[in-house]
Each structure stands twice: as structure tokens, then as C-alpha cells.
Design a protein around this motif. Structure first.
Motif, PDB file in Angstrom:
ATOM      1  N   GLN A  16      18.285  11.293  -2.562  1.00  0.00           N
ATOM      2  CA  GLN A  16      17.814   9.943  -2.277  1.00  0.00           C
ATOM      3  C   GLN A  16      16.525   9.934  -1.467  1.00  0.00           C
ATOM      4  O   GLN A  16      15.580   9.184  -1.783  1.00  0.00           O
ATOM      5  N   ALA A  17      16.439  10.755  -0.423  1.00  0.00           N
ATOM      6  CA  ALA A  17      15.240  10.763   0.433  1.00  0.00           C
ATOM      7  C   ALA A  17      14.008  11.182  -0.364  1.00  0.00           C
ATOM      8  O   ALA A  17      12.935  10.575  -0.235  1.00  0.00           O
ATOM      9  N   MET A  18      14.155  12.200  -1.196  1.00  0.00           N
ATOM     10  CA  MET A  18      13.046  12.669  -2.028  1.00  0.00           C
ATOM     11  C   MET A  18      12.606  11.580  -3.015  1.00  0.00           C
ATOM     12  O   MET A  18      11.407  11.348  -3.214  1.00  0.00           O
ATOM     13  N   ILE A  19      13.552  10.925  -3.640  1.00  0.00           N
ATOM     14  CA  ILE A  19      13.243   9.891  -4.628  1.00  0.00           C
ATOM     15  C   ILE A  19      12.519   8.717  -3.978  1.00  0.00           C
ATOM     16  O   ILE A  19      11.487   8.244  -4.473  1.00  0.00           O
ATOM     17  N   LEU A  20      13.028   8.240  -2.854  1.00  0.00           N
ATOM     18  CA  LEU A  20      12.397   7.101  -2.183  1.00  0.00           C
ATOM     19  C   LEU A  20      10.998   7.456  -1.686  1.00  0.00           C
ATOM     20  O   LEU A  20      10.068   6.637  -1.796  1.00  0.00           O
ATOM     21  N   ALA A  21      10.823   8.664  -1.160  1.00  0.00           N
ATOM     22  CA  ALA A  21       9.495   9.090  -0.704  1.00  0.00           C
ATOM     23  C   ALA A  21       8.516   9.172  -1.867  1.00  0.00           C
ATOM     24  O   ALA A  21       7.336   8.796  -1.744  1.00  0.00           O
ATOM     25  N   SER A  22       8.997   9.651  -3.012  1.00  0.00           N
ATOM     26  CA  SER A  22       8.128   9.787  -4.187  1.00  0.00           C
ATOM     27  C   SER A  22       7.739   8.420  -4.745  1.00  0.00           C
ATOM     28  O   SER A  22       6.586   8.206  -5.144  1.00  0.00           O
ATOM     29  N   PHE A  23       8.678   7.498  -4.781  1.00  0.00           N
ATOM     30  CA  PHE A  23       8.339   6.130  -5.187  1.00  0.00           C
ATOM     31  C   PHE A  23       7.307   5.534  -4.237  1.00  0.00           C
ATOM     32  O   PHE A  23       6.331   4.897  -4.677  1.00  0.00           O
ATOM     33  N   THR A  24       7.520   5.706  -2.941  1.00  0.00           N
ATOM     34  CA  THR A  24       6.606   5.154  -1.956  1.00  0.00           C
ATOM     35  C   THR A  24       5.191   5.681  -2.149  1.00  0.00           C
ATOM     36  O   THR A  24       4.214   4.924  -2.157  1.00  0.00           O
ATOM     37  N   LYS A  25       5.081   6.984  -2.352  1.00  0.00           N
ATOM     38  CA  LYS A  25       3.774   7.594  -2.565  1.00  0.00           C
ATOM     39  C   LYS A  25       3.141   7.093  -3.854  1.00  0.00           C
ATOM     40  O   LYS A  25       1.940   6.760  -3.891  1.00  0.00           O
ATOM     41  N   ALA A  26       3.909   7.009  -4.917  1.00  0.00           N
ATOM     42  CA  ALA A  26       3.373   6.583  -6.214  1.00  0.00           C
ATOM     43  C   ALA A  26       2.827   5.163  -6.148  1.00  0.00           C
ATOM     44  O   ALA A  26       1.733   4.880  -6.662  1.00  0.00           O
ATOM     45  N   PHE A  27       3.569   4.268  -5.531  1.00  0.00           N
ATOM     46  CA  PHE A  27       3.112   2.882  -5.444  1.00  0.00           C
ATOM     47  C   PHE A  27       1.933   2.744  -4.487  1.00  0.00           C
ATOM     48  O   PHE A  27       1.034   1.933  -4.721  1.00  0.00           O
ATOM     49  N   THR A  28       1.907   3.547  -3.434  1.00  0.00           N
ATOM     50  CA  THR A  28       0.803   3.487  -2.481  1.00  0.00           C
ATOM     51  C   THR A  28      -0.507   3.933  -3.116  1.00  0.00           C
ATOM     52  O   THR A  28      -1.538   3.259  -3.000  1.00  0.00           O
ATOM     53  N   VAL A  29      -0.484   5.069  -3.821  1.00  0.00           N
ATOM     54  CA  VAL A  29      -1.727   5.605  -4.378  1.00  0.00           C
ATOM     55  C   VAL A  29      -2.242   4.770  -5.545  1.00  0.00           C
ATOM     56  O   VAL A  29      -3.445   4.808  -5.843  1.00  0.00           O
ATOM     57  N   THR A  30      -1.360   4.029  -6.207  1.00  0.00           N
ATOM     58  CA  THR A  30      -1.824   3.177  -7.299  1.00  0.00           C
ATOM     59  C   THR A  30      -2.123   1.757  -6.836  1.00  0.00           C
ATOM     60  O   THR A  30      -2.545   0.919  -7.633  1.00  0.00           O
ATOM     61  N   GLY A  31      -1.893   1.477  -5.551  1.00  0.00           N
ATOM     62  CA  GLY A  31      -2.329   0.221  -4.965  1.00  0.00           C
ATOM     63  C   GLY A  31      -1.514  -0.993  -5.330  1.00  0.00           C
ATOM     64  O   GLY A  31      -2.046  -2.114  -5.365  1.00  0.00           O
ATOM     65  N   VAL A  32      -0.220  -0.827  -5.593  1.00  0.00           N
ATOM     66  CA  VAL A  32       0.635  -1.977  -5.890  1.00  0.00           C
ATOM     67  C   VAL A  32       1.758  -2.051  -4.865  1.00  0.00           C
ATOM     68  O   VAL A  32       2.137  -1.038  -4.257  1.00  0.00           O
ATOM     69  N   PRO A  33       2.296  -3.247  -4.608  1.00  0.00           N
ATOM     70  CA  PRO A  33       3.347  -3.396  -3.594  1.00  0.00           C
ATOM     71  C   PRO A  33       4.591  -2.583  -3.929  1.00  0.00           C
ATOM     72  O   PRO A  33       4.999  -2.495  -5.089  1.00  0.00           O
ATOM     73  N   LEU A  34       5.190  -2.018  -2.903  1.00  0.00           N
ATOM     74  CA  LEU A  34       6.411  -1.236  -3.083  1.00  0.00           C
ATOM     75  C   LEU A  34       7.607  -2.177  -3.238  1.00  0.00           C
ATOM     76  O   LEU A  34       7.841  -3.027  -2.385  1.00  0.00           O
ATOM     77  N   PRO A  35       8.394  -2.030  -4.321  1.00  0.00           N
ATOM     78  CA  PRO A  35       9.596  -2.862  -4.462  1.00  0.00           C
ATOM     79  C   PRO A  35      10.611  -2.552  -3.371  1.00  0.00           C
ATOM     80  O   PRO A  35      10.539  -1.516  -2.695  1.00  0.00           O
ATOM     81  N   PRO A  36      11.596  -3.424  -3.200  1.00  0.00           N
ATOM     82  CA  PRO A  36      12.645  -3.171  -2.199  1.00  0.00           C
ATOM     83  C   PRO A  36      13.417  -1.887  -2.502  1.00  0.00           C
ATOM     84  O   PRO A  36      13.517  -1.457  -3.652  1.00  0.00           O
ATOM     85  N   ARG A  37      13.978  -1.318  -1.456  1.00  0.00           N
ATOM     86  CA  ARG A  37      14.743  -0.075  -1.587  1.00  0.00           C
ATOM     87  C   ARG A  37      15.852  -0.217  -2.622  1.00  0.00           C
ATOM     88  O   ARG A  37      16.084   0.697  -3.427  1.00  0.00           O
ATOM     89  N   SER A  38      16.554  -1.346  -2.609  1.00  0.00           N
ATOM     90  CA  SER A  38      17.657  -1.530  -3.552  1.00  0.00           C
ATOM     91  C   SER A  38      17.162  -1.508  -4.994  1.00  0.00           C
ATOM     92  O   SER A  38      17.852  -0.994  -5.892  1.00  0.00           O
ATOM     93  N   ALA A  39      15.974  -2.060  -5.234  1.00  0.00           N
ATOM     94  CA  ALA A  39      15.412  -2.051  -6.583  1.00  0.00           C
ATOM     95  C   ALA A  39      15.035  -0.637  -7.005  1.00  0.00           C
ATOM     96  O   ALA A  39      15.259  -0.244  -8.163  1.00  0.00           O
TER      97      ALA A  39
END
Length: 224
Positions: A16-39
């Protein structure tokens, strides 16, 4: 021959920690808002491009692919530097080895991960030769399409009535229903138990010992 098919993330592995960190990085570098954790956790199990399409339905396919590639890059960077270790859930490896020791059971994987991701886990945790079939996002349409299960049964010769899918996500349950096989949902994964129960799995289990008993009950009922 009996076939037990396991999902990976949220079922065998606590990633879970790896997946959430990877999503966070992906959305940050592409410049779009990060969806909620539950999503974010709610799409784990889908292929990456399909997951991004669910999270960003108004974006085009090109942007979904870009997000997926950014996620992959972040994931492998974190895996290489060890920032967010992926570890098996308690009891997972023991159950795999007990099932492997049986001469009437084959074990397989049906996951949204890539073949490379599965290979890393096999190498890291000494699981070489444990799995008789490995179905990934590289090999079949994304869950909940039944392709992974159908291909696994074709590879192993297992009949639908002797096959059980084990997973932690709504997509696993839907995929199993579509393939006409039994499904055991696990309560320790990434999606709420209530969501899983509404999809009507054949069983809901709370630990790997209970899962082993449930598999035995499925197969005993079949034998009877």
C-alpha cells in the motif's frame, strides 16, 4: 486438479505505501490534482492505464498513458532505493508453501501487476517454481474481464468448478463471477469489507488460516 489463483497487491503483498507514493509522484509530475486516498486504493488491481482512466475519466487516452508511465517510473525508483518495502502479509508465504506441497493443487497468480513486477516478488521471497500459471496485465485484458482466469485454467487444465480466485478487490470478485469460478474475498486488503460483500463473493475470510479452511471446504463440496 484444483487451482487456487491469487491476486498480489492487497492479497499476498502489503504494498500500500509503495502504491500510494507512486500515485502521488505520478500525479505530481504530470501536474494534475491527486485524487483522494480511497479513490487511489479503489483502483488497485486494474491495469495501470485503465486505473488512470477511472481516476481521470475526462482526460484522453494519451494522458492516461502518460500517467501510467509516470507511475511505473516512480514505482521502480522506489523499489530500487527501498523507500517503501513490499512485504508479504503474515501467513501468506506459509500458505503458499503448504498448498505447493499438495499433489492435488496448483497455484497461480492473476494480477494487475506486470510480469516484471511479479518476477521481482518471486525472486525476492524465494517463490521460484511455486506458481504453475502467472497471468498479469501484460497477458490479458484488465480485471474484471475474465481473461486472466480463463487463460490460467487453459494453461493448467483446471475446470471452472475446481478453480478458486482469491483477492481483495471488487474487480477480483467480478472477474471470478464472469469466469464462472468460486471466489474468496480477503478482508485485509485495500478495499472496504462492505464493498466486497455487496459483490457477493462465495466466502469472506479474515486470515490465511481461514482461507485455507475455506479452500478445503470449496474443494470438499466439489468432491462430494
Amino acid at each position: 486438479m484444483k487451482l487456487a489463483l491469487f491476486d498480489v497487491d492487497g492479497t499476498l503483498m502489503d504494498s500500500q505505501a509503495m502504491i500510494l507514493a507512486s500515485f502521488t509522484k505520478a500525479f505530481t509530475v504530470t501536474g494534475v490534482p491527486l485524487p483522494p486516498r480511497s479513490a487511489l486504493l479503489g483502483v488497485v488491481g486494474l491495469s495501470l492505464v485503465k486505473a488512470m482512466a477511472v481516476l481521470r475519466p475526462d482526460d484522453g487516452a494519451e494522458h492516461h498513458e502518460s500517467l501510467a508511465q509516470s507511475y511505473k517510473q516512480a514505482f521502480w525508483t522506489y523499489r530500487t532505493d527501498g523507500s517503501f518495502p513490499e512485504v508479504p502479509f503474515d501467513g501468506a508465504l506459509d500458505l503458499l508453501r503448504r498448498l505447493k506441497a499438495r499433489d492435488d493443487v496448483l497455484i497461480g497468480i492473476a494480477t494487475g501487476k506486470s510480469q516484471r513486477g511479479v518476477r521481482h516478488i518471486i525472486d525476492q521471497f524465494g517463490l521460484e517454481g511455486v506458481f504453475s500459471t502467472i497471468q498479469t496485465s501484460d497477458d490479458a485484458p484488465s480485471k474484471p474481464h475474465p481473461g486472466m482466469i480463463l487463460q490460467a485454467m487453459a494453461e493448467t487444465g483446471a475446470a471452472p468448478q475446481d478453480t478458486v480466485m482469491i483477492g481483495d478487490a471488487l474487480f477480483d470478485i467480478e472477474m471470478a463471477h464472469a469466469a464462472g469460478v468460486k471466489v474468496a474475498a480477503v478482508s485485509w486488503g485495500f478495499q472496504p469489507k462492505a464493498v466486497l460483500e455487496r459483490a457477493k463473493p462465495h466466502a469472506m475470510v479474515n486470515d490465511f488460516n481461514e482461507l485455507e479452511e475455506t479452500l478445503g471446504s470449496f474443494w470438499q463440496d466439489r468432491a462430494a
